[in-house]
Design an enzyme around this catalytic site. Structure first.
Site, PDB file in Angstrom:
ATOM      1  N   CYS A  37      29.670  29.044  50.575  1.00  0.00           N
ATOM      2  CA  CYS A  37      28.598  29.504  51.454  1.00  0.00           C
ATOM      3  C   CYS A  37      27.268  29.156  50.808  1.00  0.00           C
ATOM      4  O   CYS A  37      27.237  28.590  49.714  1.00  0.00           O
ATOM      5  CB  CYS A  37      28.718  30.994  51.754  1.00  0.00           C
ATOM      6  N   ARG A  58      32.106  30.859  45.836  1.00  0.00           N
ATOM      7  CA  ARG A  58      32.707  32.136  46.205  1.00  0.00           C
ATOM      8  C   ARG A  58      34.203  32.061  46.533  1.00  0.00           C
ATOM      9  O   ARG A  58      34.638  32.367  47.656  1.00  0.00           O
ATOM     10  CB  ARG A  58      31.927  32.771  47.361  1.00  0.00           C
ATOM     11  N   LYS A  64      25.459  48.488  54.327  1.00  0.00           N
ATOM     12  CA  LYS A  64      26.371  47.508  54.927  1.00  0.00           C
ATOM     13  C   LYS A  64      27.601  47.285  54.051  1.00  0.00           C
ATOM     14  O   LYS A  64      28.730  47.297  54.535  1.00  0.00           O
ATOM     15  CB  LYS A  64      25.612  46.184  55.120  1.00  0.00           C
ATOM     16  N   ASN A  65      27.366  47.081  52.744  1.00  0.00           N
ATOM     17  CA  ASN A  65      28.486  46.705  51.876  1.00  0.00           C
ATOM     18  C   ASN A  65      29.405  47.871  51.521  1.00  0.00           C
ATOM     19  O   ASN A  65      30.446  47.672  50.906  1.00  0.00           O
ATOM     20  CB  ASN A  65      27.970  46.007  50.607  1.00  0.00           C
ATOM     21  N   ARG A  89      21.829  40.149  59.662  1.00  0.00           N
ATOM     22  CA  ARG A  89      23.144  40.489  59.109  1.00  0.00           C
ATOM     23  C   ARG A  89      23.058  41.737  58.248  1.00  0.00           C
ATOM     24  O   ARG A  89      24.060  42.428  58.078  1.00  0.00           O
ATOM     25  CB  ARG A  89      23.680  39.338  58.237  1.00  0.00           C
ATOM     26  N   ASP A 112      21.611  40.905  44.566  1.00  0.00           N
ATOM     27  CA  ASP A 112      21.094  41.034  45.928  1.00  0.00           C
ATOM     28  C   ASP A 112      19.617  41.446  45.968  1.00  0.00           C
ATOM     29  O   ASP A 112      19.027  41.520  47.047  1.00  0.00           O
ATOM     30  CB  ASP A 112      21.939  42.048  46.728  1.00  0.00           C
ATOM     31  N   ARG A 126      31.889  36.271  55.401  1.00  0.00           N
ATOM     32  CA  ARG A 126      32.893  36.202  54.335  1.00  0.00           C
ATOM     33  C   ARG A 126      33.582  37.539  54.089  1.00  0.00           C
ATOM     34  O   ARG A 126      34.742  37.581  53.691  1.00  0.00           O
ATOM     35  CB  ARG A 126      32.229  35.771  53.035  1.00  0.00           C
TER      36      ARG A 126
HETATM   37  N1  EPU Z   1      34.603  35.283  42.153  1.00  0.00           N
HETATM   38  C1  EPU Z   1      35.593  34.407  41.765  1.00  0.00           C
HETATM   39  N2  EPU Z   1      36.844  34.585  42.294  1.00  0.00           N
HETATM   40  C2  EPU Z   1      37.135  35.602  43.179  1.00  0.00           C
HETATM   41  C3  EPU Z   1      36.104  36.482  43.540  1.00  0.00           C
HETATM   42  C4  EPU Z   1      34.842  36.300  43.007  1.00  0.00           C
HETATM   43  O1  EPU Z   1      35.375  33.483  40.979  1.00  0.00           O
HETATM   44  O2  EPU Z   1      38.294  35.710  43.611  1.00  0.00           O
HETATM   45  C5  EPU Z   1      33.242  35.093  41.585  1.00  0.00           C
HETATM   46  C6  EPU Z   1      32.196  34.775  42.663  1.00  0.00           C
HETATM   47  O3  EPU Z   1      32.170  33.405  42.988  1.00  0.00           O
HETATM   48  C7  EPU Z   1      30.916  35.264  42.012  1.00  0.00           C
HETATM   49  C8  EPU Z   1      31.393  36.506  41.229  1.00  0.00           C
HETATM   50  O4  EPU Z   1      32.804  36.331  41.059  1.00  0.00           O
HETATM   51  O5  EPU Z   1      30.456  34.299  41.114  1.00  0.00           O
HETATM   52  C9  EPU Z   1      31.123  37.828  41.875  1.00  0.00           C
HETATM   53  O6  EPU Z   1      31.529  37.799  43.220  1.00  0.00           O
HETATM   54  P1  EPU Z   1      32.048  39.081  43.992  1.00  0.00           P
HETATM   55  O7  EPU Z   1      33.479  38.884  44.345  1.00  0.00           O
HETATM   56  O8  EPU Z   1      31.691  40.321  43.252  1.00  0.00           O
HETATM   57  O9  EPU Z   1      31.191  39.004  45.337  1.00  0.00           O
HETATM   58  P2  EPU Z   1      31.672  39.496  46.744  1.00  0.00           P
HETATM   59  O10 EPU Z   1      32.588  40.624  46.582  1.00  0.00           O
HETATM   60  O11 EPU Z   1      32.084  38.329  47.562  1.00  0.00           O
HETATM   61  C10 EPU Z   1      29.835  41.339  47.104  1.00  0.00           C
HETATM   62  C11 EPU Z   1      28.773  41.625  48.121  1.00  0.00           C
HETATM   63  C12 EPU Z   1      27.646  40.599  47.954  1.00  0.00           C
HETATM   64  C13 EPU Z   1      27.089  40.733  46.547  1.00  0.00           C
HETATM   65  C14 EPU Z   1      28.210  40.531  45.516  1.00  0.00           C
HETATM   66  C15 EPU Z   1      27.770  40.740  44.082  1.00  0.00           C
HETATM   67  C16 EPU Z   1      30.015  42.599  49.930  1.00  0.00           C
HETATM   68  C17 EPU Z   1      30.539  42.491  51.315  1.00  0.00           C
HETATM   69  N3  EPU Z   1      29.361  41.555  49.457  1.00  0.00           N
HETATM   70  O12 EPU Z   1      30.303  40.016  47.361  1.00  0.00           O
HETATM   71  O13 EPU Z   1      26.642  40.934  48.903  1.00  0.00           O
HETATM   72  O14 EPU Z   1      26.087  39.779  46.325  1.00  0.00           O
HETATM   73  O15 EPU Z   1      29.288  41.456  45.791  1.00  0.00           O
HETATM   74  O16 EPU Z   1      27.236  42.000  43.921  1.00  0.00           O
HETATM   75  O17 EPU Z   1      30.171  43.644  49.295  1.00  0.00           O
HETATM   76  C18 EPU Z   1      24.865  40.517  50.372  1.00  0.00           C
HETATM   77  O18 EPU Z   1      24.999  41.661  50.828  1.00  0.00           O
HETATM   78  O19 EPU Z   1      23.844  39.799  50.632  1.00  0.00           O
HETATM   79  C19 EPU Z   1      25.888  39.952  49.492  1.00  0.00           C
HETATM   80  C20 EPU Z   1      26.007  38.648  49.287  1.00  0.00           C
END
Ligand code: EPU
Length: 420
Positions: free
Chosen positions: A115, A120, A22-23, A395, A303, A91
Site C-alpha cells: 500500500c 505490509r 477507528k483502530n 477513512r 500514525d 487492509r
Molecule cells: N509486518 C510484517 N509482517 C506481518 C505484519 C506486519 O513484516 O505479518 C510489519 C509491517 O510491514 C510493518 C510492521 O510490521 O513494518 C508493523 O506493522 P503492523 O502489523 O503493526 O501494522 P498493522 O497492524 O497493519 C496497524 C494500524 C496502522 C498503524 C500500525 C502501526 C490498524 C487497523 N492499523 O496496522 O494504522 O500504522 O498498526 O501502529 O490497527 C492508520 O490508522 O493510519 C494506520 C495505518
C-alpha cells in the site's frame, strides 16, 4: 471526488471532542463474528473504513444496524471470505481472519498486497496460525486457511504487529488449550479488543504488556462495549492547535495513551494541561525543533509522524524525524515541500529545517495520516490551500471539517472537478 479548501492563519480556539478510535472499532467489530446474538458497540466513529468493515461483515452474513450504537448479529454465515474488492479498499479487512478461523475453522482472505506506506506483509499472522495447527495455502491472490482443530501454542512475533496480535488473540480465544503471545503489540487498541473479548467470556491476561496469555474456551457470548477515544485524532488536534497559535480544549481525550506525544509536543513548545478526560492545549511563543523517532506503543506513534513533521517544518531550528515502522511513510514530504517546507529525506530519516511560515498551495493527499498532515499545514499556511483526494482523510477522521470549523478554522469541502 471532493477536496478541502482551507484559508490558513486562523488560530483554533474553543472546545472540540475526540471520536471513538477507528483502530479499536475495526477488530472489535470483527470479533462479533465469534458469538451468536446481539453485539452492541457504542462510540463507533462514522468513517469510510467502518463502512467497509460493515460491508465485509454483511458479506459474511452479519445483520447490522447503525443508529447511535452499532448493532451486529451474526447467527448465519453466507461466506468464509474477505474478497479482493473489500481488502483492496481497506487492509484492515485482514482482521476477519482470526475470527473466521476460530469460529468456522476456515477462512479465505484476499492477500492485501502493498500500500502507499509500505509493503505490509501478513506473514507473521500466517506463521502464528500455522503454529496453532492451521494449514495455509496461497492461491490466485488468496490465502486459504483451514484449521479443523486449532490448538494453543507459544508464539513469539519476530516483529511487533498490531493487527497480527489482534488476529492471533481472536483465534486463540476459541482454540483448545493455552496460547502465549510474546513480543505482542501493547497498543491500547489491542487492550480494548481484549477487554471486549473478556466481556464475551474469553480468558485473556497480560493485554497491554508484551506477553499475552489466552486460555481457550468452548464458546463466547455477545456483549456491549464502548470504544476507546481515538488517540491519533486527539494527537492530530493537539498539533493543529499548536501550529495555528491556538487555544483548544480537547474533550474525550485519552490522556494515558498519549503520554509520549504530550512529552514531545511540550518539548516542542506547546503548553498542555490535562485533566481526567481532557487536554487544554495552548501554543507557546514559538515552536522548537525536536527530534522524534517512531516506535511501537508506548513509543511515538507512526500514525502521528506526518503531522509532527508539519509542525517541525515551521519550528525554530533543524530536527530529524526518524520513521522505523513503515519503509515508505514520507509521502507527505513532496507535498509539504510544495508549501515551502525545507525537508530532506534520506532513507528512514527526514531532516527538517524550520521556516517562518508555510504558503498555501494545491496539494494531494496520499494516505490517511499524510492527509492529516496537509490539513494542519494548510490551517497554518499563508493563503489558501486545496487538498485533493480527501477520501483518504475520510477513512479515519470523523466530521473533520465540521470539527475544525467549529473552533475557528476556515475550511470547506467542495466537489473536485479537477481530480487527478
Ligand atoms: N509486518 C510484517 N509482517 C506481518 C505484519 C506486519 O513484516 O505479518 C510489519 C509491517 O510491514 C510493518 C510492521 O510490521 O513494518 C508493523 O506493522 P503492523 O502489523 O503493526 O501494522 P498493522 O497492524 O497493519 C496497524 C494500524 C496502522 C498503524 C500500525 C502501526 C490498524 C487497523 N492499523 O496496522 O494504522 O500504522 O498498526 O501502529 O490497527 C492508520 O490508522 O493510519 C494506520 C495505518
Amino acid at each position: 471526488m471532493e477536496k478541502l479548501i482551507i484559508k490558513g492563519g486562523k488560530p483554533l480556539e474553543g472546545e472540540v471532542e475526540v471520536s471513538g478510535a477507528k483502530n479499536a472499532a475495526l477488530p472489535i467489530m470483527a470479533s462479533s463474528l465469534m458469538a451468536d446474538g446481539l453485539h452492541v458497540l457504542e462510540g463507533v466513529p462514522n468513517l469510510r473504513d467502518i463502512k467497509t468493515m460493515i460491508s465485509l461483515l454483511e458479506h459474511i452474513g452479519s445483520k447490522i444496524s447503525w443508529a447511535g450504537d452499532l448493532k451486529i448479529t451474526t447467527d448465519n454465515y453466507n461466506a468464509d471470505e474477505a474478497p479482493y474488492d473489500l481488502v483492496k479498499t481497506m487492509r484492515a479487512s485482514i482482521l476477519v481472519l482470526g475470527p473466521l478461523v476460530a469460529r468456522l475453522k476456515k477462512a479465505k482472505i484476499s492477500l492485501p498486497g502493498g500500500c502507499a506506506i509500505g509493503a505490509r506483509p501478513i506473514d507473521l499472522h500466517l506463521k502464528a496460525l500455522e503454529a496453532m495447527g492451521a494449514k495455509i495455502e496461497l492461491r490466485e491472490g488468496y490465502v486459504k486457511v483451514s484449521a479443523p482443530k486449532l490448538h494453543g501454542a507459544n508464539i513469539t512475533f519476530d516483529k511487533i504487529t498490531v493487527t497480527g496480535t489482534e488476529n492471533i488473540i481472536m483465534a486463540a480465544v476459541l482454540a483448545e488449550g493455552k496460547t502465549i503471545i510474546s513480543n505482542a503489540a501493547r497498543e491500547p487498541e489491542v487492550t480494548d479488543l481484549a477487554c471486549h473479548l473478556v466481556n464475551m467470556g474469553a480468558k485473556i491476561s497480560g493485554a497491554g504488556t508484551d506477553k499475552i496469555t489466552i486460555e481457550g474456551v468452548a464458546n463466547l457470548r455477545p456483549a456491549k462495549h464502548k470504544i476507546i477515544p481515538d488517540r491519533i485524532e486527539a494527537g492530530t488536534l493537539m498539533m493543529a492547535a499548536g501550529i495555528t497559535g491556538g487555544n483548544l480544549k480537547i474533550k474525550n481525550f485519552p490522556v494515558e495513551m498519549l503520554q509520549t506525544a504530550i512529552l514531545k509536543l511540550s518539548e516542542a513548545g506547546l503548553h498542555i494541561e490535562t485533566g481526567d478526560t481532557y487536554a487544554h492545549v495552548k501554543a507557546g511563543p514559538g515552536l522548537k525543533a525536536t527530534n522524534v523517532t517512531t516506535a511501537p506503543y508506548p513509543g511515538f506513534a507512526t500514525d502521528l509522524q506526518a503531522q509532527f513533521m508539519t509542525l517541525m517544518s515551521v519550528a525554530e531550528g533543524t530536527c530529524i524525524v526518524t520513521e522505523t515502522i513503515f519503509e515508505n511513510r514520507f509521502m507527505h514530504v513532496p507535498e509539504l515541500q510544495r508549501m515551502g517546507a525545507d525537508i530532506r529525506v534520506d532513507g528512514g530519516f527526514a531532516v527538517v529545517k524550520g521556516i517562518k511560515r508555510l504558503r498555501g498551495a494545491p496539494v494531494m493527499a496520499t494516505d490517511l495520516r499524510a492527509s492529516a498532515s496537509l490539513v494542519i499545514a494548510a490551517l497554518s499556511a499563508k493563503g489558501t490551500s486545496e487538498i485533493r483526494r480527501i477520501y483518504h482523510l475520510d477513512r479515519g477522521y470523523e466530521a473533520i471539517e465540521q470539527k475544525l470549523s467549529s473552533v475557528g478554522a476556515d475550511i470547506v469541502r467542495a466537489p473536485d472537478g479537477d481530480a487527478r
